[in-house]
Design a protein around this motif. Structure first.
Motif, mmCIF file in Angstrom:
data_model
loop_
_atom_site.group_PDB
_atom_site.id
_atom_site.type_symbol
_atom_site.label_atom_id
_atom_site.label_comp_id
_atom_site.label_asym_id
_atom_site.label_seq_id
_atom_site.Cartn_x
_atom_site.Cartn_y
_atom_site.Cartn_z
ATOM 1 N N GLY A 113 0.735 -1.112 -0.462
ATOM 2 C CA GLY A 113 -0.208 -0.053 0.324
ATOM 3 C C GLY A 113 0.601 1.117 -0.234
ATOM 4 O O GLY A 113 0.976 2.036 -0.611
ATOM 5 N N PRO A 114 1.520 1.221 0.935
ATOM 6 C CA PRO A 114 2.592 3.043 0.439
ATOM 7 C C PRO A 114 3.438 2.551 -0.050
ATOM 8 O O PRO A 114 3.710 3.986 -0.618
ATOM 9 C CB PRO A 114 4.062 2.713 2.549
ATOM 10 N N LEU A 115 3.940 1.679 -0.611
ATOM 11 C CA LEU A 115 4.454 1.313 -2.214
ATOM 12 C C LEU A 115 3.392 2.315 -3.359
ATOM 13 O O LEU A 115 4.548 2.570 -4.339
ATOM 14 C CB LEU A 115 5.580 -0.072 -2.074
ATOM 15 N N TYR A 116 2.791 1.772 -3.547
ATOM 16 C CA TYR A 116 2.015 1.850 -4.580
ATOM 17 C C TYR A 116 1.065 3.550 -4.702
ATOM 18 O O TYR A 116 1.562 4.377 -4.909
ATOM 19 C CB TYR A 116 0.421 1.424 -4.428
ATOM 20 N N ARG A 117 1.333 4.246 -2.420
ATOM 21 C CA ARG A 117 0.718 5.799 -2.454
ATOM 22 C C ARG A 117 2.079 6.591 -2.624
ATOM 23 O O ARG A 117 1.607 7.647 -3.026
ATOM 24 C CB ARG A 117 -0.635 5.449 -0.793
ATOM 25 N N GLY A 118 3.067 6.067 -1.953
ATOM 26 C CA GLY A 118 4.548 6.725 -2.611
ATOM 27 C C GLY A 118 4.134 7.222 -0.257
ATOM 28 O O GLY A 118 4.460 8.305 -0.707
ATOM 29 N N GLU A 119 3.679 7.092 0.056
ATOM 30 C CA GLU A 119 2.832 7.929 1.586
ATOM 31 C C GLU A 119 3.571 6.544 2.582
ATOM 32 O O GLU A 119 2.622 4.853 2.704
ATOM 33 C CB GLU A 119 2.527 8.590 1.709
ATOM 34 N N LEU A 120 3.318 6.536 3.350
ATOM 35 C CA LEU A 120 3.683 5.796 5.387
ATOM 36 C C LEU A 120 1.889 5.885 5.086
ATOM 37 O O LEU A 120 1.596 6.757 5.117
ATOM 38 C CB LEU A 120 3.797 5.596 6.285
ATOM 39 N N SER A 121 2.020 4.651 5.882
ATOM 40 C CA SER A 121 0.266 4.698 6.187
ATOM 41 C C SER A 121 0.277 4.460 7.981
ATOM 42 O O SER A 121 1.652 4.317 8.711
ATOM 43 C CB SER A 121 -0.317 3.983 5.884
#
Length: 325
Positions: A113-121
């Motif tokens: 998820g973070p790799l796809y969005r480019g941000e941490l959750s």
């Protein structure tokens, strides 16, 4: 006097949980604690309830004959609470979702998820903090899919070891990373990402329902799940270890209760559990000769076990309070 000594650590654990959860009452504009979202002051009730449960859990986990059962009770409770909040968030009100937006409840997405969005959750930060403080306990205490995998795997692990386990684990980890990056680079929209995420989750449930059940081992957690593989590598940043002492007679009794496939004959010969060990402790309470012990630099094994249980119970309580979709 003995009862007072046995209650001291549980009371201390409950107090630590209160101290760590209280700041959440005042953090940010949107309440972090679910009950505070439902009514004013509800967060204090939630904190008290979780702290009391933490003390009860600590008390029972410290007793070897109860620890395995209570670990599974708490783990199942977390999974039930997690998915109940998800259902309520979808069917009733978004107030039950941590961010107010729905994200797929698939463990692999903690990485992809973070790799796809480019941000941490938030879940990524919770995951990394848990691994830093309690090593691989994520895979035997906190993961919402893990409790399901454990239930399907049953109580015995008498089947033969999994062949090519490491190659399979690394392949699934690489695949989850590669797909996430490919979707990002290609500029794929949310529909494509949703299909990939749902496919991963459905495949994982299939592994649990079919392979974990037939083998009596937690195949989703130890082979399929990329988060489990990442934990196998990252857990060494934590100082807790499991050791097999020279007093071990290689009776293999511990192997029959290890659903993580971490106590093969070669592991016992090498005097330490394999890479998929999650420090769950089931083997510790099964060994007749106390040959399997928790280790922490500078501490006796019994003290190391108490410290590890305290750390995992505290983190479990925090995750129980915060880990929502």
């Amino acid at each position: 006097d003995n009862m007072q000594k046995r209650l001291l650590l549980p009371v201390l654990t409950g107090t630590i949980v209160v101290v760590l959860l209280l700041p959440l009452q005042f953090a940010g504009e949107r309440p972090m604690l679910l009950m505070e979202r439902l009514f004013a002051g509800g967060g204090y009730i939630q904190i008290a309830a979780i702290a009391i449960f933490a003390a009860v859990l600590e008390y029972n986990m410290l007793q070897p004959e109860r620890s395995g059962r209570w670990r599974r009770i708490s783990w199942s409770l977390f999974s039930a609470v997690f998915f109940l909040q998800l259902i309520l968030g979808i069917a009733v009100d978004k107030i039950f979702l941590m961010t107010g937006e729905l994200h797929l409840p698939v463990p692999a997405l903690i990485i992809s998820g973070p790799l796809y969005r480019g941000e941490l959750s938030v879940m990524t930060l919770i995951f990394l903090s848990a691994v830093l403080l309690s090593g691989p306990a994520w895979c035997s205490q906190y993961c919402y899919f893990g409790a399901i995998d454990s239930a399907f795997a049953g109580k015995s692990s008498a089947s033969s070891p999994v062949r090519n386990r490491l190659a399979l684990k690394n392949s699934f980890l690489f695949l989850s990373i590669a797909v996430a990056l490919l979707l990002r680079v290609a500029g794929a929209g949310q529909t494509a990402a949703l299909i990939a995420g749902v496919g991963t989750g459905v495949a994982g449930l299939g592994v649990i329902a079919v392979i974990s059940r037939s083998k009596g081992k937690m195949m989703h957690c130890t082979v399929w799940c990329p988060v489990g593989t990442l934990v196998s590598y990252l857990k060494n940043i934590n100082p807790f270890r499991m050791k097999i002492e020279e007093s071990c007679t290689s009776c293999m009794r511990c192997t029959s209760v290890c659903r993580y496939d971490a106590l093969r004959r070669e592991d016992i010969a090498n005097r330490r559990p394999g890479m998929t060990c999650t420090l769950c402790g089931d083997c510790v309470t099964t060994c007749k000769f106390s040959s399997i012990t928790y280790n922490f630099p500078g501490l006796e094994p019994s003290t190391a076990r108490k410290l590890y249980i305290t750390v995992t119970v505290v983190i479990f309580s925090l995750v129980l309070a915060m880990a929502r979709i």
